[in-house]
Design an enzyme around this catalytic site. Structure first.
Site, short mmCIF file in Angstrom:
data_model
loop_
_atom_site.label_atom_id
_atom_site.label_comp_id
_atom_site.label_asym_id
_atom_site.label_seq_id
_atom_site.Cartn_x
_atom_site.Cartn_y
_atom_site.Cartn_z
N ILE A 40 0.82 -1.17 0.04
CA ILE A 40 0.00 0.25 0.02
C ILE A 40 0.83 1.18 -0.10
O ILE A 40 0.36 2.40 -0.49
CB ILE A 40 -1.05 -0.11 1.12
N SER A 81 11.91 0.86 7.20
CA SER A 81 11.59 -0.21 6.73
C SER A 81 12.74 -1.31 7.18
O SER A 81 13.79 -0.80 7.28
CB SER A 81 11.64 0.00 5.12
N ARG A 82 12.18 -2.34 7.15
CA ARG A 82 13.19 -3.48 7.59
C ARG A 82 13.88 -3.92 6.48
O ARG A 82 14.82 -4.57 6.48
CB ARG A 82 12.79 -4.64 8.51
N LYS A 94 -5.77 1.71 7.77
CA LYS A 94 -6.97 1.09 8.35
C LYS A 94 -6.57 -0.40 8.44
O LYS A 94 -5.67 -0.86 7.67
CB LYS A 94 -8.20 1.31 7.38
N ASP A 148 -10.25 -7.67 6.77
CA ASP A 148 -9.26 -6.40 6.30
C ASP A 148 -9.78 -5.81 5.00
O ASP A 148 -10.05 -4.48 5.17
CB ASP A 148 -7.86 -7.17 6.00
#
Ligand code: NAP
Length: 307
Positions: A13, A35-36, A89, A167
């Site tokens: 997303i 970010s990993r 969300k 979701d």
């Protein structure tokens, strides 16, 4: 002057929607990614939220595009550091987490925006206006999509807190709670759980409406071929159909809105307004219906699911 923003979680997303929406809005300057695994060309990259907060104190706003399970810890750290926070969300994996974040935002005098992107689809204000002047007789939500197509390899949606078919289903509930002129409550649910998964692949919901309208929702993640994101309403004076998740609206069979998707652009406009006015926007009503579905739902075990 543009607010300096960090985007956390460079996944589907973030790439599909957040990065282009931020780039198209002069009120925002994307300064860092947390970010990993991934970076965004041309901006700072940090592995952890702690590193971001330590090394870039000039950043005022943090947008969290990570799944709901880890979100509370990231949001709480950012709010305690005095940052404005935007939540994808659903705003958390439990209601109490969301109330705790709301309290932290108040305590630290910053903005918290629990976003519901589907509410910012072109058809939603028009359907709300249509319903405001009529008596509802029937409302039916049909939200059926192919989980393999929209959530490829996403194991988190099958874990506790990932919500399974809710979701996407919560997007429909975010529209429902926006367009109805009054609150409704859930009366029953059937939840179909694959025998090897912790969250449901399908759900049927019924609601009590204070004026007696029939109201139900049907969510299913097993739909191949054409995908369905529809809300059909019948009233004392005509019918309306919202489809394509809110991009299209027909009234009495005639198309009145055939929009494009501006949902994320609209979210960042709203976030800029909230920050400027020093307010928050945390409406948990869609999440209450999901939590009630888990509370009232009758569990049915179905075929195992593998990607
Ligand atoms: P995703 O691609 O699976 O995950 C997004 C990113 O979150 C991952 O790339 C990863 O980023 C980070 N992440 C994943 N697990 C994590 C963990 N345990 N701890 C910390 N970071 C973690 O998911 P997504 O589809 O983008 O969804 C993210 C959120 O956006 C969800 O709440 C979803 O409901 C919402 N959303 C998704 C869509 C959609 O179409 N996919 C649409 C609207 C809203 P790094 O590798 O960069 O750390």
């Amino acid at each position: 002057m543009a607010e300096k923003l960090a985007l956390v979680g460079i996944g589907k997303i973030a790439r599909d929607q957040h990065i282009p929406a931020i780039a198209g809005n002069p009120d925002w300057q994307l300064e860092a990614a947390v970010s990993r695994h991934a970076g965004v060309d041309g901006i700072d990259h940090f592995q952890t939220i702690d590193e971001l907060l330590e090394k870039r104190p000039d950043i005022t706003t943090v947008s969290l595009a990570i799944p709901p399970q880890p979100r509370f810890e990231y949001a709480a750290k950012a709010l305690k550091a005095g940052k404005h926070v935007m939540l994808e969300k659903p705003p958390g994996q439990s209601l109490a987490e969301c109330y705790a974040l709301e309290a932290l935002a108040r305590e630290h005098g910053v903005t918290l925006f629990a976003t519901w992107h589907s509410r910012y689809a072109d058809s939603v204000p028009a359907l709300k206006a249509f319903l405001a002047e009529r008596t509802l007789k029937r409302l039916k939500i049909t939200w059926k999509e192919d989980v393999r197509r929209w959530h490829p390899g996403q194991e988190w949606i099958w874990e506790p807190g990932g919500m399974g078919v809710f979701d996407p289903g919560i997007n429909a509930l975010s529209i429902l709670t926006e367009v109805l002129p009054y609150p409704v409550h859930l009366t029953g649910a059937t939840l179909e759980f694959p025998e090897n998964r912790a969250t449901p692949i399908a759900a049927g919901l019924t609601f009590a409406d204070p004026v007696g309208a029939e109201m139900s929702a049907d969510f299913d993640w097993r739909q191949e071929g054409p995908q369905t994101w529809d809300i059909d309403v019948e009233t004392d004076r005509g019918a309306a159909k919202l489809s394509l998740g809110g991009e299209k609206l027909e009234i009495d069979g005639e198309p009145v809105i055939q929009g494009a998707n501006h949902e994320y652009a609209n979210l960042y406009v709203r976030m800029a307004d909230l920050v400027k006015s020093g307010t928050s926007d945390v409406d948990l009503s869609p999440m209450i219906h999901v939590c009630d579905a888990f509370s009232l739902g009758r569990r049915v075990i179905t075929d195992p699911f593998e990607f």
